[in-house]
Structures are given as structure tokens and as C-alpha cells.
Design a protein around this motif. Structure first.
Motif, PDB file in Angstrom:
ATOM      1  N   MET A   1       0.803  -1.218   0.000  1.00 31.19           N
ATOM      2  CA  MET A   1       0.000   0.000   0.000  1.00 31.19           C
ATOM      3  C   MET A   1       0.838   1.271   0.000  1.00 31.19           C
ATOM      4  O   MET A   1       0.299   2.373   0.009  1.00 31.19           O
ATOM      5  N   GLY A   2       2.174   1.134  -0.004  1.00 32.68           N
ATOM      6  CA  GLY A   2       3.013   2.307  -0.194  1.00 32.68           C
ATOM      7  C   GLY A   2       2.963   2.776  -1.641  1.00 32.68           C
ATOM      8  O   GLY A   2       2.464   2.079  -2.528  1.00 32.68           O
ATOM      9  N   ASP A   3       3.483   3.957  -1.896  1.00 32.27           N
ATOM     10  CA  ASP A   3       3.376   4.531  -3.242  1.00 32.27           C
ATOM     11  C   ASP A   3       4.427   4.015  -4.210  1.00 32.27           C
ATOM     12  O   ASP A   3       4.260   4.104  -5.427  1.00 32.27           O
ATOM     13  N   GLY A   4       5.540   3.495  -3.709  1.00 36.90           N
ATOM     14  CA  GLY A   4       6.589   3.066  -4.636  1.00 36.90           C
ATOM     15  C   GLY A   4       7.625   2.215  -3.930  1.00 36.90           C
ATOM     16  O   GLY A   4       7.351   1.616  -2.889  1.00 36.90           O
ATOM     17  N   GLY A   5       8.827   2.139  -4.520  1.00 39.56           N
ATOM     18  CA  GLY A   5       9.911   1.398  -3.908  1.00 39.56           C
ATOM     19  C   GLY A   5      10.037  -0.024  -4.422  1.00 39.56           C
ATOM     20  O   GLY A   5       9.343  -0.442  -5.359  1.00 39.56           O
ATOM     21  N   ALA A   6      10.933  -0.762  -3.787  1.00 40.39           N
ATOM     22  CA  ALA A   6      11.265  -2.116  -4.226  1.00 40.39           C
ATOM     23  C   ALA A   6      10.063  -3.057  -4.253  1.00 40.39           C
ATOM     24  O   ALA A   6       9.945  -3.866  -5.179  1.00 40.39           O
ATOM     25  N   PRO A   7       9.157  -3.008  -3.258  1.00 39.10           N
ATOM     26  CA  PRO A   7       8.012  -3.938  -3.326  1.00 39.10           C
ATOM     27  C   PRO A   7       7.217  -3.809  -4.624  1.00 39.10           C
ATOM     28  O   PRO A   7       6.829  -4.822  -5.220  1.00 39.10           O
ATOM     29  N   HIS A   8       6.990  -2.595  -5.069  1.00 41.87           N
ATOM     30  CA  HIS A   8       6.225  -2.411  -6.299  1.00 41.87           C
ATOM     31  C   HIS A   8       7.036  -2.777  -7.547  1.00 41.87           C
ATOM     32  O   HIS A   8       6.479  -3.306  -8.514  1.00 41.87           O
ATOM     33  N   ARG A   9       8.320  -2.518  -7.515  1.00 43.74           N
ATOM     34  CA  ARG A   9       9.146  -2.904  -8.670  1.00 43.74           C
ATOM     35  C   ARG A   9       9.108  -4.411  -8.871  1.00 43.74           C
ATOM     36  O   ARG A   9       8.921  -4.904  -9.998  1.00 43.74           O
TER      37      ARG A   9
END
Length: 295
Positions: A45-53
Motif C-alpha cells: 500500500m506504499g506509493d513506490g519502492g522495491a516492493p512495487h518494482r
């Protein structure tokens, strides 16, 4: 009640795995033969960063099931609008083939409890939970699946059977059901019930996904067998037998192996998925044989 729009896609009727950070590099490098991956919504639920990549790379290769653990659908207080908004953004971003949540509560007043707690099955609770399920579906713009719980206590004021309660929510809201077979076994053993009879009564036409997991076992104060929904081991043989019985009723249904604690090497998870996939393949062959005979 209006269930909102649907994604237009569904999970394949195959075995899937929960996506664990320690396995992502291996999965991307080797692209194993897996039906789908599932993630907990709150981890992304964060806006970006490694999890989304990394999740973007997985979604480019595999279908995705999104499983919520923080909506607290059964809570007395109103649903968290900010949480719903974050969930909608996540669903819009990844367009998962499935979205599910629990028949449980985990919030009270201003606090959040790190557990999925049970509900009394009454007409009042039925109306309250149904309103929350409908609100979720409207907010995220699609149909959701509601999961049957694992329970360790029963409420004296419950007036509705659990299966009838789930079926009534689905009837009122248009939601589907997520049938957690391990939860069925845990609850049945803890309350001295027949897990096979539970499956025989379950409205399988509403099931969009199945979960399998491992349990821990101990004894209660009376010395009776007590199961704990631990998600830290292979699927027990009795749960797997119940799963075979379930697939005999449902036919092939997307099936997730849940293993959230003491996570092993990816090869161990893959072996569990392969075991479930064999049951799904057998069910598909039986279905195709029936269709051939009718033709």
C-alpha cells in the motif's frame, strides 16, 4: 445490493503460492510453472519502492490474487475510508484476477489488534457484515471473495449456522466465497464437528478460490486435541484428504498454498503446489470425461 464492476478475468483453476520476498529473485530468474501468486494487500500500500518494482515483474509473468488482512469487515466501527482508498489504488494499479478478505474483525475503538477475531452469527451481525461487504465492493469497484474463519471459541448468542451465515452474505451482496479447507479442519476439530459434513453442506457454487495451509497441534485444558491455524508447515494429510473431497464437489478451483511463517526454500513450496495441482488435474480429467460421455 450492487456488487460493482468485475475485472473480466479470473484466476486459472490451478495451484498457486503466496509470494515471499526471499523467493522473488529465484522466481523471476527461473519462471517456475505456477498457476498464480497471491500477496497480502497491506504489504503493497506504499506509493513506490522495491516492493512495487518486484511485484510489477511478477504480474507481468503470472496472474495475481490480492488477499486483504486489514479491512476488519466484522468490526463494530465503520470501515476505514483511507484504507479502502489505498486498496482501490492498489487494485487499479495491478488489476488482480481475484480479491479476497476475511470474515473477521481486528479493530476496536482506535486500536488495531494483530489477529483475525471471530464473530457471533446473529441477524444483527449478518446485516452489519453484509453492509460492510457491499461497501467494500462499491469502494474497490469489483466483486470480492469472503473467507470462512478458523475459530477456537463459539458464541452462546449465535443463532445462525456458519455456512448459512456465509451463504446469506453472498446472497445479499453478490460476493463470492473463499473456502479455506485448513480453516474448516481447524474449526471442526476444535469444536468436535465433522469437517466432511461441513464441506458437503457448503455452497460450492459460490467458491472462487480455495486455501490450503499447515496447522500446529496441541491439547486444551481438558486434554482434547486443539488445532492452531499456523501457516508454518506442509499441508497435513487429513487436510489434504478433505481437499480431495472438496474438489470432488467443486471441480477444479484455483488453490493457494499458504505458508506465512517459518518460510522454507522455494522448492518446498513448489512441491506443495505440485501436490495440489495433481488433484486439480485429476478433477479436470473427470470433468472432461463426463462431457465426452454426454457428447
Amino acid at each position: 445490493m450492487n456488487t460493482g464492476t468485475q475485472s473480466g478475468q479470473s484466476l486459472p483453476a490451478r495451484a498457486g503460492l503466496g509470494l515471499k520476498p526471499e523467493h522473488i529473485g529465484e522466481i523471476i530468474a527461473t519462471e517456475p510453472e505456477i498457476g498464480f501468486f497471491e500477496v497480502h494487500a497491506e504489504n503493497y500500500m506504499g506509493d513506490g519502492g522495491a516492493p512495487h518494482r518486484t511485484l510489477s515483474e511478477i504480474v507481468a509473468r503470472y496472474p495475481l490474487s490480492l488477499h486483504g488482512v486489514g479491512l476488519s469487515i466484522g468490526a463494530e466501527r465503520p470501515l476505514d475510508k483511507a484504507h479502502l482508498a489505498r486498496l482501490r489504488r492498489l487494485i487499479d494499479r495491478y488489476q488482480p484476477q481475484s480479491f479476497s478478505e476475511h470474515l473477521a474483525w481486528s479493530t476496536h475503538d482506535a486500536g488495531f489488534l494483530n489477529d483475525l477475531l471471530p464473530l457471533p452469527y446473529t441477524n444483527r451481525t449478518l446485516a452489519h457484515v453484509s453492509a460492510h461487504v457491499d461497501e467494500v465492493q462499491q469502494a474497490v469497484g469489483r466483486r470480492m471473495l469472503l473467507e470462512n474463519p478458523s475459530t477456537y471459541i463459539l458464541f452462546e448468542d449465535s443463532t445462525i449456522d456458519e455456512i448459512d451465515f456465509l451463504d446469506a452474505i453472498a446472497e445479499r451482496t453478490g460476493c463470492g466465497l473463499l473456502l479455506d479447507v485448513n480453516n474448516v479442519m481447524v474449526s471442526a476439530i476444535n469444536h468436535r464437528l465433522d469437517p466432511f459434513a461441513y464441506i458437503d453442506r457448503f455452497p460450492v457454487e459460490r467458491v472462487g478460490e480455495i486455501h490450503l495451509a499447515g496447522y500446529d497441534e496441541t491439547v486444551d485444558g481438558a486434554g482434547d486435541r486443539l488445532l492452531i491455524d499456523a501457516h508454518n508447515s506442509t499441508v497435513a494429510d487429513d487436510v489434504f484428504s478433505l481437499y480431495r473431497h472438496t474438489i470432488g464437489r467443486t471441480g477444479p478451483v484455483p488453490t493457494l498454498i499458504e505458508w506465512d511463517n517459518d518460510v522454507p526454500a522455494f522448492a518446498v513450496l513448489l512441491a506443495e503446489a505440485t501436490r495440489a495441482e495433481a488433484v486439480l488435474d485429476e478433477a479436470a480429467l473427470r470433468r472432461d470425461a463426463r462431457f465426452s460421455r454426454r457428447a
